[in-house]
Design a protein around this motif. Structure first.
Motif, PDB file in Angstrom:
ATOM      1  N   TYR A  62       1.091  -1.194   0.078  1.00 45.10           N
ATOM      2  CA  TYR A  62      -0.004  -0.179   0.012  1.00 45.10           C
ATOM      3  C   TYR A  62       0.636   1.430   0.268  1.00 45.10           C
ATOM      4  CZ  TYR A  62      -4.184  -2.696   0.413  1.00 45.10           C
ATOM      5  OH  TYR A  62      -5.136  -3.896   0.623  1.00 45.10           O
ATOM      6  N   TYR A  63       0.472   1.978  -0.910  1.00 41.74           N
ATOM      7  CA  TYR A  63       1.663   3.509  -1.211  1.00 41.74           C
ATOM      8  C   TYR A  63       0.325   4.731  -1.202  1.00 41.74           C
ATOM      9  CZ  TYR A  63       4.277   0.220  -3.690  1.00 41.74           C
ATOM     10  OH  TYR A  63       5.713  -0.806  -4.023  1.00 41.74           O
ATOM     11  N   CYS A  64       1.007   6.113  -0.320  1.00 38.21           N
ATOM     12  CA  CYS A  64       0.663   7.024  -0.151  1.00 38.21           C
ATOM     13  C   CYS A  64       0.735   7.576  -1.660  1.00 38.21           C
ATOM     14  CB  CYS A  64       0.039   7.555   1.400  1.00 38.21           C
ATOM     15  SG  CYS A  64       1.941   7.944   1.557  1.00 38.21           S
ATOM     16  N   LYS A  65       0.539   8.796  -2.429  1.00 42.99           N
ATOM     17  CA  LYS A  65       0.498   9.872  -3.062  1.00 42.99           C
ATOM     18  C   LYS A  65      -0.113  11.233  -3.121  1.00 42.99           C
ATOM     19  CE  LYS A  65      -1.819  10.330  -7.430  1.00 42.99           C
ATOM     20  NZ  LYS A  65      -1.635  10.242  -8.025  1.00 42.99           N
ATOM     21  N   VAL A  66       0.564  12.319  -3.189  1.00 47.24           N
ATOM     22  CA  VAL A  66       0.260  13.106  -3.305  1.00 47.24           C
ATOM     23  C   VAL A  66       0.820  13.829  -4.649  1.00 47.24           C
ATOM     24  CG1 VAL A  66       2.454  14.242  -2.027  1.00 47.24           C
ATOM     25  CG2 VAL A  66       0.092  15.444  -1.875  1.00 47.24           C
ATOM     26  N   THR A  67      -0.243  14.648  -5.493  1.00 54.01           N
ATOM     27  CA  THR A  67       0.503  15.526  -6.608  1.00 54.01           C
ATOM     28  C   THR A  67       0.988  16.808  -6.111  1.00 54.01           C
ATOM     29  OG1 THR A  67      -0.454  13.812  -7.371  1.00 54.01           O
ATOM     30  CG2 THR A  67      -0.195  15.909  -9.365  1.00 54.01           C
ATOM     31  N   THR A  68       1.820  17.287  -7.144  1.00 54.66           N
ATOM     32  CA  THR A  68       2.535  18.534  -6.649  1.00 54.66           C
ATOM     33  C   THR A  68       3.664  19.201  -7.413  1.00 54.66           C
ATOM     34  OG1 THR A  68       2.630  20.154  -4.799  1.00 54.66           O
ATOM     35  CG2 THR A  68       3.832  18.479  -4.370  1.00 54.66           C
ATOM     36  N   ARG A  69       3.710  20.377  -7.207  1.00 59.43           N
ATOM     37  CA  ARG A  69       4.838  20.763  -8.828  1.00 59.43           C
ATOM     38  C   ARG A  69       4.962  19.835  -9.771  1.00 59.43           C
ATOM     39  NH1 ARG A  69       8.957  20.181  -3.406  1.00 59.43           N
ATOM     40  NH2 ARG A  69       7.597  21.770  -1.606  1.00 59.43           N
ATOM     41  N   GLY A  70       3.864  19.577 -10.386  1.00 63.13           N
ATOM     42  CA  GLY A  70       3.648  18.960 -11.694  1.00 63.13           C
ATOM     43  C   GLY A  70       4.352  17.713 -11.977  1.00 63.13           C
TER      44      GLY A  70
END
Length: 114
Positions: free
Chosen positions: A92-100
């Motif tokens: 299980y992984y967590c992810k955030v999208t930022t700075r493209g």
């Protein structure tokens, strides 16, 4: 940006686990965070995500069994997993999208025995 996932382990079918994902390097409260999983030989898939406003979205398999939540003070997103099944076995992984771009945590292994 760093995401640190924890809380995985070995559990029997029907059991529960709570995963945590702590973020640093971002203004945490402003960003949606997602939990994904990848089982052996399968593609990574979305489990659930939570918006900056607290709105949640779940994969069909996660509805009624999993709950995602966030604590902006501790910069942490949680995934409470109940009624676990052997088919929930995955990293299980967590992810955030930022700075493209997407930033992923290292992942935490969940193994559900039958």
């Amino acid at each position: 940006v760093q995401l640190q996932a924890s809380g995985g382990g070995l559990v029997q079918a029907g059991g529960s686990l709570r995963l945590s994902c702590r973020a640093s390097g971002i203004n945490f409260r402003l960003f949606p965070i997602g939990w994904y999983r990848q089982a052996p030989g399968k593609q990574r898939e979305l489990v659930a995500d939570i918006g900056s406003d607290g709105n949640t979205n779940y994969a069909e398999f996660a509805k009624d069994r999993f709950a995602i939540s966030r604590d902006n003070v501790y910069r942490t997103v949680y995934l409470q997993m109940n009624s676990l099944k052997p088919e929930d076995t995955a990293v299980y992984y967590c992810k955030v999208t930022t700075r493209g771009r997407d930033f992923w945590g290292r992942g935490t292994l969940v193994t559900v025995s039958s």
